[in-house]
Design a protein around this motif. Structure first.
Motif, PDB file in Angstrom:
ATOM      1  N   TYR A 158       0.825  -1.210   0.000  1.00  0.00           N
ATOM      2  CA  TYR A 158       0.000   0.000   0.000  1.00  0.00           C
ATOM      3  C   TYR A 158       0.857   1.256   0.000  1.00  0.00           C
ATOM      4  CZ  TYR A 158      -4.166  -2.806   0.827  1.00  0.00           C
ATOM      5  OH  TYR A 158      -5.185  -3.700   0.696  1.00  0.00           O
ATOM      6  N   GLY A 159       2.042   1.189   0.614  1.00  0.00           N
ATOM      7  CA  GLY A 159       2.936   2.337   0.579  1.00  0.00           C
ATOM      8  C   GLY A 159       3.334   2.693  -0.845  1.00  0.00           C
ATOM      9  N   VAL A 160       3.659   1.681  -1.643  1.00  0.00           N
ATOM     10  CA  VAL A 160       4.021   1.928  -3.042  1.00  0.00           C
ATOM     11  C   VAL A 160       2.823   2.474  -3.815  1.00  0.00           C
ATOM     12  CG1 VAL A 160       4.737   0.828  -5.193  1.00  0.00           C
ATOM     13  CG2 VAL A 160       5.848   0.190  -3.041  1.00  0.00           C
ATOM     14  N   ILE A 161       1.653   1.874  -3.598  1.00  0.00           N
ATOM     15  CA  ILE A 161       0.448   2.317  -4.309  1.00  0.00           C
ATOM     16  C   ILE A 161       0.131   3.773  -3.968  1.00  0.00           C
ATOM     17  CG2 ILE A 161      -2.049   1.991  -4.525  1.00  0.00           C
ATOM     18  CD1 ILE A 161      -1.550  -1.012  -4.104  1.00  0.00           C
ATOM     19  N   MET A 162       0.170   4.108  -2.679  1.00  0.00           N
ATOM     20  CA  MET A 162      -0.142   5.473  -2.256  1.00  0.00           C
ATOM     21  C   MET A 162       0.893   6.471  -2.784  1.00  0.00           C
ATOM     22  SD  MET A 162      -2.974   5.426  -0.599  1.00  0.00           S
ATOM     23  CE  MET A 162      -3.500   4.107  -1.707  1.00  0.00           C
ATOM     24  N   ALA A 163       2.170   6.075  -2.788  1.00  0.00           N
ATOM     25  CA  ALA A 163       3.214   6.973  -3.291  1.00  0.00           C
ATOM     26  C   ALA A 163       3.005   7.272  -4.772  1.00  0.00           C
ATOM     27  CB  ALA A 163       4.587   6.352  -3.065  1.00  0.00           C
ATOM     28  N   VAL A 164       2.698   6.244  -5.551  1.00  0.00           N
ATOM     29  CA  VAL A 164       2.460   6.431  -6.983  1.00  0.00           C
ATOM     30  C   VAL A 164       1.217   7.285  -7.216  1.00  0.00           C
ATOM     31  CG1 VAL A 164       1.874   5.250  -9.133  1.00  0.00           C
ATOM     32  CG2 VAL A 164       3.652   4.306  -7.634  1.00  0.00           C
ATOM     33  N   ALA A 165       0.166   7.042  -6.414  1.00  0.00           N
ATOM     34  CA  ALA A 165      -1.092   7.768  -6.600  1.00  0.00           C
ATOM     35  C   ALA A 165      -0.987   9.226  -6.187  1.00  0.00           C
ATOM     36  CB  ALA A 165      -2.199   7.075  -5.806  1.00  0.00           C
ATOM     37  N   LEU A 166      -0.201   9.515  -5.144  1.00  0.00           N
ATOM     38  CA  LEU A 166      -0.156  10.882  -4.606  1.00  0.00           C
ATOM     39  C   LEU A 166       0.993  11.723  -5.137  1.00  0.00           C
ATOM     40  CD1 LEU A 166      -1.078  10.199  -0.866  1.00  0.00           C
ATOM     41  CD2 LEU A 166      -2.557  11.034  -2.691  1.00  0.00           C
ATOM     42  N   MET A 167       1.986  11.100  -5.746  1.00  0.00           N
ATOM     43  CA  MET A 167       3.131  11.859  -6.245  1.00  0.00           C
ATOM     44  C   MET A 167       2.729  12.983  -7.201  1.00  0.00           C
ATOM     45  SD  MET A 167       6.323  12.315  -5.946  1.00  0.00           S
ATOM     46  CE  MET A 167       6.895  10.805  -5.156  1.00  0.00           C
ATOM     47  N   PRO A 168       1.766  12.782  -8.107  1.00  0.00           N
ATOM     48  CA  PRO A 168       1.370  13.899  -8.995  1.00  0.00           C
ATOM     49  C   PRO A 168       0.774  15.084  -8.238  1.00  0.00           C
ATOM     50  CG  PRO A 168       0.635  11.790  -9.885  1.00  0.00           C
ATOM     51  CD  PRO A 168       1.109  11.525  -8.498  1.00  0.00           C
ATOM     52  N   GLU A 169       0.380  14.878  -6.974  1.00  0.00           N
ATOM     53  CA  GLU A 169      -0.219  15.957  -6.180  1.00  0.00           C
ATOM     54  C   GLU A 169       0.811  16.742  -5.374  1.00  0.00           C
ATOM     55  OE1 GLU A 169      -3.485  16.556  -6.406  1.00  0.00           O
ATOM     56  OE2 GLU A 169      -3.640  14.890  -7.831  1.00  0.00           O
ATOM     57  N   LEU A 170       2.093  16.426  -5.555  1.00  0.00           N
ATOM     58  CA  LEU A 170       3.122  17.048  -4.721  1.00  0.00           C
ATOM     59  C   LEU A 170       3.086  18.566  -4.794  1.00  0.00           C
ATOM     60  CD1 LEU A 170       5.631  16.926  -2.918  1.00  0.00           C
ATOM     61  CD2 LEU A 170       7.014  16.617  -4.991  1.00  0.00           C
ATOM     62  N   GLU A 171       3.001  19.118  -6.003  1.00  0.00           N
ATOM     63  CA  GLU A 171       3.065  20.569  -6.161  1.00  0.00           C
ATOM     64  C   GLU A 171       1.726  21.256  -5.935  1.00  0.00           C
ATOM     65  OE1 GLU A 171       5.826  22.087  -6.409  1.00  0.00           O
ATOM     66  OE2 GLU A 171       7.016  20.241  -6.612  1.00  0.00           O
ATOM     67  N   THR A 172       0.654  20.494  -5.874  1.00  0.00           N
ATOM     68  CA  THR A 172      -0.672  21.101  -5.691  1.00  0.00           C
ATOM     69  C   THR A 172      -1.185  20.842  -4.276  1.00  0.00           C
ATOM     70  OG1 THR A 172      -1.661  19.099  -6.665  1.00  0.00           O
ATOM     71  CG2 THR A 172      -1.260  20.984  -8.138  1.00  0.00           C
ATOM     72  N   ARG A 219       4.817  11.675   5.036  1.00  0.00           N
ATOM     73  CA  ARG A 219       4.013  11.357   6.225  1.00  0.00           C
ATOM     74  C   ARG A 219       2.622  10.882   5.837  1.00  0.00           C
ATOM     75  NH1 ARG A 219       6.514  16.029   8.326  1.00  0.00           N
ATOM     76  NH2 ARG A 219       4.661  17.283   7.877  1.00  0.00           N
ATOM     77  N   THR A 220       2.057  11.485   4.794  1.00  0.00           N
ATOM     78  CA  THR A 220       0.721  11.079   4.353  1.00  0.00           C
ATOM     79  C   THR A 220       0.737   9.658   3.808  1.00  0.00           C
ATOM     80  OG1 THR A 220       0.181  13.379   3.794  1.00  0.00           O
ATOM     81  CG2 THR A 220      -1.188  11.651   2.819  1.00  0.00           C
ATOM     82  N   VAL A 221       1.717   9.369   2.967  1.00  0.00           N
ATOM     83  CA  VAL A 221       1.844   8.009   2.422  1.00  0.00           C
ATOM     84  C   VAL A 221       2.067   7.012   3.550  1.00  0.00           C
ATOM     85  CG1 VAL A 221       3.337   6.500   1.042  1.00  0.00           C
ATOM     86  CG2 VAL A 221       2.660   8.741   0.153  1.00  0.00           C
ATOM     87  N   GLY A 222       2.961   7.361   4.480  1.00  0.00           N
ATOM     88  CA  GLY A 222       3.232   6.470   5.603  1.00  0.00           C
ATOM     89  C   GLY A 222       2.007   6.231   6.463  1.00  0.00           C
ATOM     90  N   SER A 223       1.215   7.272   6.677  1.00  0.00           N
ATOM     91  CA  SER A 223       0.014   7.139   7.503  1.00  0.00           C
ATOM     92  C   SER A 223      -1.035   6.264   6.832  1.00  0.00           C
ATOM     93  CB  SER A 223      -0.567   8.525   7.802  1.00  0.00           C
ATOM     94  OG  SER A 223       0.352   9.316   8.521  1.00  0.00           O
ATOM     95  N   LEU A 224      -1.268   6.489   5.557  1.00  0.00           N
ATOM     96  CA  LEU A 224      -2.244   5.664   4.829  1.00  0.00           C
ATOM     97  C   LEU A 224      -1.819   4.203   4.791  1.00  0.00           C
ATOM     98  CD1 LEU A 224      -3.031   8.083   1.852  1.00  0.00           C
ATOM     99  CD2 LEU A 224      -4.612   7.399   3.667  1.00  0.00           C
ATOM    100  N   ALA A 225      -0.538   3.971   4.503  1.00  0.00           N
ATOM    101  CA  ALA A 225      -0.038   2.597   4.450  1.00  0.00           C
ATOM    102  C   ALA A 225      -0.107   1.943   5.828  1.00  0.00           C
ATOM    103  CB  ALA A 225       1.396   2.579   3.925  1.00  0.00           C
ATOM    104  N   ALA A 226       0.177   2.728   6.873  1.00  0.00           N
ATOM    105  CA  ALA A 226       0.153   2.186   8.229  1.00  0.00           C
ATOM    106  C   ALA A 226      -1.235   1.675   8.602  1.00  0.00           C
ATOM    107  CB  ALA A 226       0.611   3.256   9.221  1.00  0.00           C
ATOM    108  N   TRP A 227      -2.274   2.422   8.238  1.00  0.00           N
ATOM    109  CA  TRP A 227      -3.631   1.997   8.585  1.00  0.00           C
ATOM    110  C   TRP A 227      -4.147   0.903   7.663  1.00  0.00           C
ATOM    111  CZ3 TRP A 227      -6.319   2.797  12.859  1.00  0.00           C
ATOM    112  CH2 TRP A 227      -5.938   3.843  13.711  1.00  0.00           C
ATOM    113  N   LEU A 228      -3.997   1.097   6.353  1.00  0.00           N
ATOM    114  CA  LEU A 228      -4.511   0.094   5.411  1.00  0.00           C
ATOM    115  C   LEU A 228      -3.766  -1.230   5.531  1.00  0.00           C
ATOM    116  CD1 LEU A 228      -4.929   2.336   2.223  1.00  0.00           C
ATOM    117  CD2 LEU A 228      -6.735   1.504   3.746  1.00  0.00           C
ATOM    118  N   GLY A 229      -2.466  -1.153   5.879  1.00  0.00           N
ATOM    119  CA  GLY A 229      -1.631  -2.342   5.880  1.00  0.00           C
ATOM    120  C   GLY A 229      -2.107  -3.432   6.804  1.00  0.00           C
ATOM    121  N   TRP A 230      -2.702  -3.057   7.972  1.00  0.00           N
ATOM    122  CA  TRP A 230      -3.148  -4.101   8.911  1.00  0.00           C
ATOM    123  C   TRP A 230      -4.656  -4.179   9.077  1.00  0.00           C
ATOM    124  CZ3 TRP A 230      -5.823  -3.034  13.463  1.00  0.00           C
ATOM    125  CH2 TRP A 230      -5.792  -1.707  13.932  1.00  0.00           C
TER     126      TRP A 230
END
Length: 228
Positions: free
Chosen positions: A175-189, A200-211
């Motif tokens: 999920y960390g990889v999926i979230m990073a790929v999905a959110l990377m285009p939003e970096l500048e916006t 931190r956002t990617v880590g938080s989403l992966a932390a919750w979805l992962g378990w």
């Protein structure tokens, strides 16, 4: 459905190909451990795959112990959930089960609890990691106690939950990889160019979805097969 029996009164046992997930799971677990563990056996904080907080010098040693104990839990778990191994080698199942609990999940959960409190991924991930450690410890100890009381049906149910949480580190990374790929285009916006906020956002989403998702899937399967 074709079944094989040892005698007219023996319980039917599925053929090996009705458990197609056992071997792939073991391969994934071994590969994950082989990839992750060496960085923490080196005793070099620079090789840590998680940023080490400067204010907590014990973080890396505790993280390393957490990874070592967690690796023991992952590898022993693969044998514990193999139905044919359990049926043919009950003594080995009990012995490996003790290793899974007392040299794997319990020390990994306790060190993970301390590491979670100092996570560099922010308060949202911190809450998730603390809850994961507590629930993992709770499910594992409950499963062990049920086995001690010879309440084996309940033992299996608790250990299925424990298994889902043990393996959740793998889904966390996915999920960390999926979230990073999905959110990377939003970096500048959305994140205004703040890479730390994105991390931190990617880590938080992966932390919750992962378990949470694996645990919900395990509970769904338990509810679906309750009469079995």
């Amino acid at each position: 459905m074709t079944m094989t029996t040892d005698s007219p009164s023996a319980p039917a046992r599925p053929r090996w190909w009705r458990r197609p997930w056992v071997a792939p799971l073991a391969v994934v677990a071994v590969a994950f451990v082989a990839f992750s563990l060496p960085s923490y056996l080196s005793l070099d904080p620079a090789r840590s795959r998680v940023p080490v907080p400067d204010a907590f010098p014990a973080y890396y040693p505790l993280l390393s112990l957490h990874v070592v104990f967690g690796s023991v839990a992952m590898l022993t778990c693969c044998l514990q959930i193999w139905p044919r191994f359990r049926a043919r080698h009950p003594r080995a199942h009990r012995a490996i089960g003790r290793v899974y609990v007392f040299a794997g999940c319990v020390p990994a959960g306790l060190t993970g609890l301390v590491v979670a409190l100092a996570t560099p991924f922010g308060p949202v991930a911190r809450v998730s990691s603390v809850l994961l450690s507590l629930i993992w410890l709770g499910c594992t100890v409950a499963g062990w106690r049920m086995a001690r009381r010879r309440r084996f049906a309940e033992h299996r149910r608790w250990m299925i939950r424990s298994f889902a949480l043990t393996m959740s580190i793998i889904t966390n990374r996915v999920y960390g990889v999926i979230m990073a790929v999905a959110l990377m285009p939003e970096l500048e916006t959305t994140f205004h160019g703040d890479e730390a906020l994105l991390t931190r956002t990617v880590g938080s989403l992966a932390a919750w979805l992962g378990w949470t998702l694996p645990l919900l899937a395990a509970q769904w399967w338990l509810d679906r097969t309750r009469g079995g």
